[in-house]
Write a protein that holds these residues in place. Sequence first.
Motif, PDB file in Angstrom:
ATOM      1  N   LEU A  20       7.431   4.592  -4.407  1.00 52.79           N
ATOM      2  CA  LEU A  20       6.067   4.916  -4.755  1.00 52.79           C
ATOM      3  C   LEU A  20       5.693   6.042  -5.621  1.00 52.79           C
ATOM      4  O   LEU A  20       6.541   6.942  -5.879  1.00 52.79           O
ATOM      5  N   LYS A  38       2.938   8.440  -7.978  1.00 53.54           N
ATOM      6  CA  LYS A  38       1.581   9.134  -8.042  1.00 53.54           C
ATOM      7  C   LYS A  38       1.126   9.065  -9.397  1.00 53.54           C
ATOM      8  O   LYS A  38       1.964   9.916 -10.365  1.00 53.54           O
ATOM      9  N   TYR A  82      -2.244   6.090  -6.311  1.00 58.05           N
ATOM     10  CA  TYR A  82      -0.678   5.697  -5.779  1.00 58.05           C
ATOM     11  C   TYR A  82      -0.447   4.416  -6.134  1.00 58.05           C
ATOM     12  O   TYR A  82      -1.240   3.478  -5.924  1.00 58.05           O
ATOM     13  N   THR A  83       0.749   3.944  -6.764  1.00 54.30           N
ATOM     14  CA  THR A  83       1.167   2.577  -7.025  1.00 54.30           C
ATOM     15  C   THR A  83       2.565   2.462  -6.427  1.00 54.30           C
ATOM     16  O   THR A  83       3.213   3.350  -6.354  1.00 54.30           O
ATOM     17  N   CYS A  84       2.712   0.960  -6.038  1.00 52.38           N
ATOM     18  CA  CYS A  84       3.951   1.007  -5.809  1.00 52.38           C
ATOM     19  C   CYS A  84       4.707  -0.200  -6.737  1.00 52.38           C
ATOM     20  O   CYS A  84       4.014  -0.849  -6.990  1.00 52.38           O
ATOM     21  N   CYS A  87       4.987   1.381   1.126  1.00 53.85           N
ATOM     22  CA  CYS A  87       5.680   1.140   0.050  1.00 53.85           C
ATOM     23  C   CYS A  87       7.280   1.838   0.157  1.00 53.85           C
ATOM     24  O   CYS A  87       8.289   1.164   0.075  1.00 53.85           O
ATOM     25  N   LEU A 120       7.581  10.262  -2.633  1.00 57.87           N
ATOM     26  CA  LEU A 120       7.551   9.707  -4.144  1.00 57.87           C
ATOM     27  C   LEU A 120       8.553   9.551  -4.775  1.00 57.87           C
ATOM     28  O   LEU A 120       9.621  10.263  -4.616  1.00 57.87           O
ATOM     29  N   LYS A 124       4.940   8.535   2.588  1.00 58.44           N
ATOM     30  CA  LYS A 124       4.298   8.984   1.399  1.00 58.44           C
ATOM     31  C   LYS A 124       5.351   9.702   0.263  1.00 58.44           C
ATOM     32  O   LYS A 124       4.980  10.287  -0.580  1.00 58.44           O
ATOM     33  N   SER A 139       1.003  -1.197  -0.106  1.00 54.89           N
ATOM     34  CA  SER A 139      -0.017   0.102   0.075  1.00 54.89           C
ATOM     35  C   SER A 139       0.721   1.560  -0.044  1.00 54.89           C
ATOM     36  O   SER A 139       2.192   1.044   0.361  1.00 54.89           O
ATOM     37  N   LYS A 140       0.433   2.379  -0.340  1.00 53.50           N
ATOM     38  CA  LYS A 140       0.996   3.566  -0.247  1.00 53.50           C
ATOM     39  C   LYS A 140       1.639   3.952   1.231  1.00 53.50           C
ATOM     40  O   LYS A 140       2.458   5.003   1.274  1.00 53.50           O
TER      41      LYS A 140
END
Length: 194
Positions: free
Chosen positions: A45, A47, A58-60, A32, A90, A88, A28-29
């Motif tokens: 992570l 976005k 959001y993807t990991c 990650c 990125l 969080k 999950s975000k």
Amino acid sequence: MRSLVIIALAFSLAVQGTLGGIECEHLSKDTCAFAVSSSGKRCVLEKHVKIRTGEETYTCRTSEIEADKLKDHIETDQCIKACGLDRKSLGISSDSLLESRFTQKLCSPQCYQTCPNVVDLYFNLAAGEGVFLPKLCEAQIGGNARRGMAELKSSGIVAPGPVHSVQFIATPPAPLNSVEFAAEPTVAPSFPPF
């Protein structure tokens, strides 16, 4: 309290080993950033914003950056806090090394001596910028943080050197009083018509 944390960590490692390890794409975000997959690659992570709706997702994913001697690791909340990190965050970037508050936390004993995953990551990021993290931390602790930061900032400006070695030969400049004037006007060289 400490024994509870150790038991929880041991349990999570046992479950990960049973289930086949950490795959970044399944995180999950909130877990990650700063995680390391079972293959030893760092998770990152990302976005994504949908153009029409503006909806953020959001993807990991698994990066190509390898962690040194570390697999199946999700960074603890204690290290995230001690090192001044954000769950969080990125991507993976050395930009935070330019912030003195972050470097103070990273170089603090609470982070530097107890969070090897974070130290390994930023050691390699600093090295990519031409900076030796222990020296940067030494400058931070010794009160010479500005010099360490200046070295880091200047490292991004330096152009790469030539592929082949080059030898430069310096010759002294000609004296100014040796200028001669031509009696005839200089004519531009003629080029063949195109």
